[in-house]
Write a protein that holds these residues in place. Structure first.
Motif, PDB file in Angstrom:
ATOM      1  N   MET A 171       0.994  -1.173   0.197  1.00 23.12           N
ATOM      2  CA  MET A 171       0.036   0.059  -0.067  1.00 23.12           C
ATOM      3  C   MET A 171       0.757   1.324  -0.022  1.00 23.12           C
ATOM      4  SD  MET A 171      -2.949   1.027   2.847  1.00 23.12           S
ATOM      5  CE  MET A 171      -4.443   1.515   2.106  1.00 23.12           C
ATOM      6  N   HIS A 172       0.607   2.264  -0.928  1.00 22.39           N
ATOM      7  CA  HIS A 172       1.235   3.520  -0.904  1.00 22.39           C
ATOM      8  C   HIS A 172       0.548   4.540  -0.046  1.00 22.39           C
ATOM      9  CE1 HIS A 172       3.621   1.878  -4.484  1.00 22.39           C
ATOM     10  NE2 HIS A 172       2.539   1.781  -5.144  1.00 22.39           N
ATOM     11  N   LYS A 173       1.677   5.040   0.501  1.00 16.25           N
ATOM     12  CA  LYS A 173       1.277   6.051   1.459  1.00 16.25           C
ATOM     13  C   LYS A 173       1.105   7.492   0.608  1.00 16.25           C
ATOM     14  CE  LYS A 173       2.765   8.593   5.842  1.00 16.25           C
ATOM     15  NZ  LYS A 173       3.731   8.574   6.528  1.00 16.25           N
ATOM     16  N   LYS A 174       0.093   8.204   0.750  1.00 14.88           N
ATOM     17  CA  LYS A 174      -0.204   9.515   0.192  1.00 14.88           C
ATOM     18  C   LYS A 174       0.909  10.343   0.603  1.00 14.88           C
ATOM     19  CE  LYS A 174      -4.757   9.081  -1.804  1.00 14.88           C
ATOM     20  NZ  LYS A 174      -6.144   9.698  -1.981  1.00 14.88           N
ATOM     21  N   VAL A 175       1.404  11.233  -0.244  1.00 16.73           N
ATOM     22  CA  VAL A 175       2.429  12.305   0.195  1.00 16.73           C
ATOM     23  C   VAL A 175       1.494  13.679  -0.435  1.00 16.73           C
ATOM     24  CG1 VAL A 175       4.554  13.402  -0.055  1.00 16.73           C
ATOM     25  CG2 VAL A 175       4.200  10.923   0.050  1.00 16.73           C
ATOM     26  N   PHE A 176       1.124  14.597   0.545  1.00 16.17           N
ATOM     27  CA  PHE A 176       0.751  15.809  -0.064  1.00 16.17           C
ATOM     28  C   PHE A 176       1.863  16.648  -0.221  1.00 16.17           C
ATOM     29  CE2 PHE A 176      -2.928  13.425   1.707  1.00 16.17           C
ATOM     30  CZ  PHE A 176      -3.729  13.596   0.852  1.00 16.17           C
ATOM     31  N   ILE A 177       1.822  17.520  -1.161  1.00 15.02           N
ATOM     32  CA  ILE A 177       2.925  18.782  -1.205  1.00 15.02           C
ATOM     33  C   ILE A 177       1.961  19.912  -1.052  1.00 15.02           C
ATOM     34  CG2 ILE A 177       4.532  19.881  -2.741  1.00 15.02           C
ATOM     35  CD1 ILE A 177       5.349  16.990  -2.140  1.00 15.02           C
ATOM     36  N   HIS A 178       2.502  20.417   0.183  1.00 13.68           N
ATOM     37  CA  HIS A 178       1.727  21.877   0.496  1.00 13.68           C
ATOM     38  C   HIS A 178       2.571  23.112  -0.108  1.00 13.68           C
ATOM     39  CE1 HIS A 178      -1.013  20.032   3.223  1.00 13.68           C
ATOM     40  NE2 HIS A 178       0.044  19.169   3.795  1.00 13.68           N
ATOM     41  N   THR A 179       1.995  24.126  -0.343  1.00 17.73           N
ATOM     42  CA  THR A 179       2.803  25.212  -0.922  1.00 17.73           C
ATOM     43  C   THR A 179       2.532  26.425   0.127  1.00 17.73           C
ATOM     44  OG1 THR A 179       2.522  24.499  -3.363  1.00 17.73           O
ATOM     45  CG2 THR A 179       3.061  27.005  -2.911  1.00 17.73           C
ATOM     46  N   TYR A 180       3.465  27.127   0.538  1.00 18.04           N
ATOM     47  CA  TYR A 180       3.313  28.160   1.312  1.00 18.04           C
ATOM     48  C   TYR A 180       3.986  29.437   0.725  1.00 18.04           C
ATOM     49  CZ  TYR A 180       1.944  24.571   4.624  1.00 18.04           C
ATOM     50  OH  TYR A 180       1.296  23.618   5.117  1.00 18.04           O
ATOM     51  N   TYR A 181       3.659  30.741   0.902  1.00 17.11           N
ATOM     52  CA  TYR A 181       4.046  31.856   0.245  1.00 17.11           C
ATOM     53  C   TYR A 181       4.652  32.902   1.174  1.00 17.11           C
ATOM     54  CZ  TYR A 181       1.646  30.031  -3.925  1.00 17.11           C
ATOM     55  OH  TYR A 181       1.387  29.458  -5.131  1.00 17.11           O
ATOM     56  N   VAL A 182       5.881  33.373   1.256  1.00 14.67           N
ATOM     57  CA  VAL A 182       6.191  34.501   2.107  1.00 14.67           C
ATOM     58  C   VAL A 182       6.060  35.746   0.899  1.00 14.67           C
ATOM     59  CG1 VAL A 182       8.010  35.684   2.967  1.00 14.67           C
ATOM     60  CG2 VAL A 182       7.823  33.315   3.321  1.00 14.67           C
ATOM     61  N   TYR A 183       5.402  36.721   1.312  1.00 16.34           N
ATOM     62  CA  TYR A 183       5.064  37.686   0.056  1.00 16.34           C
ATOM     63  C   TYR A 183       5.304  39.306   0.796  1.00 16.34           C
ATOM     64  CZ  TYR A 183       0.728  38.173   2.875  1.00 16.34           C
ATOM     65  OH  TYR A 183      -0.174  38.414   3.966  1.00 16.34           O
ATOM     66  N   ILE A 184       5.505  40.028   0.007  1.00 22.23           N
ATOM     67  CA  ILE A 184       5.714  41.468   0.127  1.00 22.23           C
ATOM     68  C   ILE A 184       4.419  42.132  -0.597  1.00 22.23           C
ATOM     69  CG2 ILE A 184       6.890  43.520   0.195  1.00 22.23           C
ATOM     70  CD1 ILE A 184       9.406  41.619   0.390  1.00 22.23           C
ATOM     71  N   ILE A 185       3.834  42.797   0.006  1.00 21.94           N
ATOM     72  CA  ILE A 185       2.662  43.736  -0.832  1.00 21.94           C
ATOM     73  C   ILE A 185       2.822  45.150  -0.376  1.00 21.94           C
ATOM     74  CG2 ILE A 185       0.962  42.039  -1.009  1.00 21.94           C
ATOM     75  CD1 ILE A 185      -0.553  43.129   1.513  1.00 21.94           C
ATOM     76  N   THR A 186       2.403  46.155  -1.296  1.00 21.77           N
ATOM     77  CA  THR A 186       2.622  47.518  -1.212  1.00 21.77           C
ATOM     78  C   THR A 186       1.533  48.378  -1.375  1.00 21.77           C
ATOM     79  OG1 THR A 186       4.363  49.313  -1.513  1.00 21.77           O
ATOM     80  CG2 THR A 186       3.447  47.849  -3.273  1.00 21.77           C
TER      81      THR A 186
END
Length: 104
Positions: free
Chosen positions: A1-16
């Protein structure tokens, strides 16, 4: 049985703001939703730093797969002097064009 791997994406951002005079640095897992929230805070006259200075325009972001790294980077950038932040932004976005449309 394969274990599911979830790839998360997080952003560091600069707004003005439209004058590019004040910066806000944040971290999120959904940049599109977060940018809308900043815009809505301005429209609703919320008492947030970003709303007070009409900060809603994305000028810089970095992507991470680990929230711990994103948070650490956000904290690091917040400690930087304005001049150092400007150099970083110009490396990715030399003309300070607003990048919001990349996440609409």
């Amino acid at each position: 049985m394969h274990k599911k791997v979830f790839i998360h994406t997080y952003y560091v951002y600069i707004i003005t703001n439209k004058y590019r005079s004040t910066f806000y640095i944040g971290v999120t897992n959904n940049l599109k939703v977060r940018l809308l929230k900043h815009k809505n805070n301005i429209l609703q006259k919320k008492k947030t730093f970003a709303a007070k200075y009409n900060i809603e325009f994305l000028i810089y972001y970095e992507k991470y797969n680990w929230i711990q790294l994103a948070i650490a980077r956000e904290k690091e950038l917040k400690k930087w002097r304005r001049e150092k932040k400007l150099v970083l932004i110009r490396e990715m976005n030399p003309t300070f064009v607003f990048l919001n449309s990349d996440f609409e």
